[in-house]
Design a protein around this motif. Structure first.
Motif, PDB file in Angstrom:
ATOM      1  N   PHE A   1      -3.667   0.631   6.663  1.00  0.00           N
ATOM      2  CA  PHE A   1      -3.341  -0.826   5.426  1.00  0.00           C
ATOM      3  C   PHE A   1      -3.287  -2.095   6.446  1.00  0.00           C
ATOM      4  O   PHE A   1      -4.505  -3.270   6.442  1.00  0.00           O
ATOM      5  CB  PHE A   1      -2.583  -0.732   4.769  1.00  0.00           C
ATOM      6  CG  PHE A   1      -2.160  -1.524   4.131  1.00  0.00           C
ATOM      7  CD1 PHE A   1      -2.854  -2.338   2.986  1.00  0.00           C
ATOM      8  CD2 PHE A   1      -0.064  -2.289   4.634  1.00  0.00           C
ATOM      9  CE1 PHE A   1      -2.204  -3.783   1.864  1.00  0.00           C
ATOM     10  CE2 PHE A   1      -0.394  -3.156   3.720  1.00  0.00           C
ATOM     11  CZ  PHE A   1      -0.824  -4.281   2.702  1.00  0.00           C
TER      12      PHE A   1
ATOM     13  N   ALA B   1       0.888  -0.816  -0.055  1.00  0.00           N
ATOM     14  CA  ALA B   1      -0.046  -0.284  -0.294  1.00  0.00           C
ATOM     15  C   ALA B   1       1.252   1.534  -0.433  1.00  0.00           C
ATOM     16  O   ALA B   1       1.155   1.818   0.661  1.00  0.00           O
ATOM     17  CB  ALA B   1      -0.765  -0.422   1.458  1.00  0.00           C
TER      18      ALA B   1
ATOM     19  N   MET C   1      -0.323   3.306   2.965  1.00  0.00           N
ATOM     20  CA  MET C   1      -1.485   4.017   3.132  1.00  0.00           C
ATOM     21  C   MET C   1      -2.183   3.987   5.083  1.00  0.00           C
ATOM     22  O   MET C   1      -2.733   2.333   4.760  1.00  0.00           O
ATOM     23  CB  MET C   1      -2.536   4.071   1.962  1.00  0.00           C
ATOM     24  CG  MET C   1      -2.553   3.577   0.709  1.00  0.00           C
ATOM     25  SD  MET C   1      -4.001   2.875  -0.352  1.00  0.00           S
ATOM     26  CE  MET C   1      -2.596   3.119  -1.901  1.00  0.00           C
TER      27      MET C   1
ATOM     28  N   VAL D   1      -7.151   2.379  -0.158  1.00  0.00           N
ATOM     29  CA  VAL D   1      -6.722   1.315   0.659  1.00  0.00           C
ATOM     30  C   VAL D   1      -7.549   0.017   0.323  1.00  0.00           C
ATOM     31  O   VAL D   1      -7.504  -1.465   0.629  1.00  0.00           O
ATOM     32  CB  VAL D   1      -6.323   1.823   2.249  1.00  0.00           C
ATOM     33  CG1 VAL D   1      -7.403   2.206   2.624  1.00  0.00           C
ATOM     34  CG2 VAL D   1      -6.077   0.133   3.627  1.00  0.00           C
TER      35      VAL D   1
END
Length: 452
Positions: A248, A196, A245, A208
């Motif tokens: 995540f 991510a 992100m 995400v």
């Protein structure tokens, strides 16, 4: 700025950058020639400088140059490369015995290290710990533990991951050159999923939610019931100090729970206060079923650990875990000295302040130059990614040029990243603010020069 970095132990070596010769100097150059004649060329080398002394945020070489340490032995010597409390405890242990092998006869310091990790790692469940020597050993033993507990074989890893140089951990690592090149074939039962990365999201996974959907699809394709573990760094280290992100890591926690997979959080580089909390997974509010520590755990004395749920850690049969040097008593004493120095919170405050000072100096470069794509990280684990504005085409040439120029000016820096275009900063948590600002000023100046 009125805040100052807290003094942990006053260093004995002058905390100022000083160039007595060019870098490397003549004595280092002569010693490097001996190295070439005696040491395998398979060992990499960042800067051919031989160290005489080190303390606080300074490394002094054999030519009398004092370099600012923005590497900490790749996040190992977080309390300085000559921490006196570590040295005192290790020296006292040396007077008693250097080693017996804990699997043969026991000693209390190993139990004490395990107890501290059981208490301080995230998660309010009952834990047990096993000690080893290297980060790669911790990763491999976590896989063994997860397989023993679940009866499953597959291991899920992620793009941009780095987990070590042993055969299994090479297979788990994403980057081919230099880590996997010419060393195949790699082990089986390793499956890779999208990571991510906010700056460089995987194709079709710009959010995400999309990344997590992609991860679950990867699980489904191979059969979720076949996975013993998923292994994730809360900030990907060698992959470029990628902070994932938001959401995540919590999303992976939910996927692991849904499919009965052991969530292994690799805190080998991020742990022990590096990110401003004891463990980087605390930023995410997530506890792994197993958590891995090494590097700064004993501040340079080889020690690693797997800590996790009691039922998982006790799943292997007696004798199934261990190692001749696992939890060596010298390393355990070093770790106990490290733990003591985290008690008052000053080190964590220093890590947070290092981030604030670094962002103050470095973040303006994103808008002032056309080659700094992002300044990122947490605490004293920070990175600058170099890429062309607009296209984000990686610029490893700029990263290499800036790092080389910093070395010549007396500032030790490291590069990393899947594309080799990231300069990473890992100053010791005990570095003084004046020294920190000097090093960051040199770095900013070299970036501006390279961008012009």
């Amino acid at each position: 700025m009125t805040e100052t970095l807290a003094a942990i132990d006053a260093p004995t070596l002058p905390q100022t950058r000083h160039l007595a010769t060019s870098i490397p100097g003549p004595r280092s150059a002569a010693l490097h020639e001996q190295r070439v004649q005696q040491v395998s060329s398979g060992f990499g080398m960042t800067l051919p400088v031989f160290v005489n002394r080190a303390d606080g945020g300074i490394i002094e070489d054999v030519d009398g140059n004092r370099l600012i340490d923005f590497a900490s032995g790749i996040a190992v010597t977080s309390l300085g490369a000559a921490n006196r409390r570590v040295a005192e405890r290790v020296a006292k242990q040396l007077e008693d015995f250097t080693h017996t092998c804990f699997m043969v006869t026991e000693y209390e310091s190993l139990t004490q290290v395990c107890g501290w990790l059981n208490q301080h790692t995230p998660g309010d469940f009952e834990k047990r710990t096993a000690l080893f020597s290297t980060g790669a050993e911790a990763v491999e033993n976590a896989v063994k533990i997860a397989r023993a507990a679940t009866g499953r074989a597959n291991v899920l890893v992620f793009d941009e991951a780095y987990h070590g140089r042993s055969l299994l951990t090479m297979g788990m690592t994403a980057k081919v050159n230099p880590y996997k090149l010419n060393f195949g074939p790699m082990p089986e039962h390793i499956v890779r999923a999208a990571s991510a990365n906010p700056l460089r999201p995987a194709a079709g996974a710009a959010t995400v939610e999309a990344v997590l959907a992609s991860v679950e699809q990867t699980l489904v394709e191979h059969g979720p019931q076949s996975f013993a573990a998923m292994v994730i760094e809360p900030i990907q280290g060698e992959g470029g100090f990628v902070v994932p992100m938001a959401g995540f890591i919590p999303g992976l926690r939910k996927l692991a729970d849904k499919h009965g997979i052991v969530l292994v959080i690799d805190e080998i580089q991020t742990g022990m206060g590096r990110t401003g909390k004891l463990f980087a997974s605390e930023h995410e509010g997530v506890a792994g079923d197993l958590i891995l520590t090494a590097k700064a755990l004993a501040n340079g004395v080889p020690l690693s650990a797997v800590t996790g749920r009691k039922e998982l850690m006790n799943a292997p049969h007696a004798g199934g875990l261990g190692g001749t040097y696992a939890g060596n008593p010298l390393a355990c004493e070093a770790a106990l000295a490290v733990f003591e120095q985290f008690e008052d919170g000053a080190l964590l405050e220093n890590a947070q302040l290092i981030e604030r000072v670094a962002r103050e100096i470095l973040e303006p470069l994103v808008r002032q130059t056309s080659v700094v794509a992002e300044v990122r990280g947490r605490g004293a684990m920070l990175a600058i990614e170099f890429a062309d504005a607009g296209s984000l085409a990686p610029r490893p040439d700029v990263a290499a040029a800036v790092s080389k120029a910093c070395h010549g000016a007396g500032v030790l820096t490291l590069t990393c990243g899947t594309h080799g275009n990231v300069l990473r900063l890992l100053p010791p948590l005990v570095i003084g603010e004046e020294l920190l600002r000097d090093g960051l000023g040199v770095l900013a100046q070299q970036i501006r020069s390279a961008a012009s």
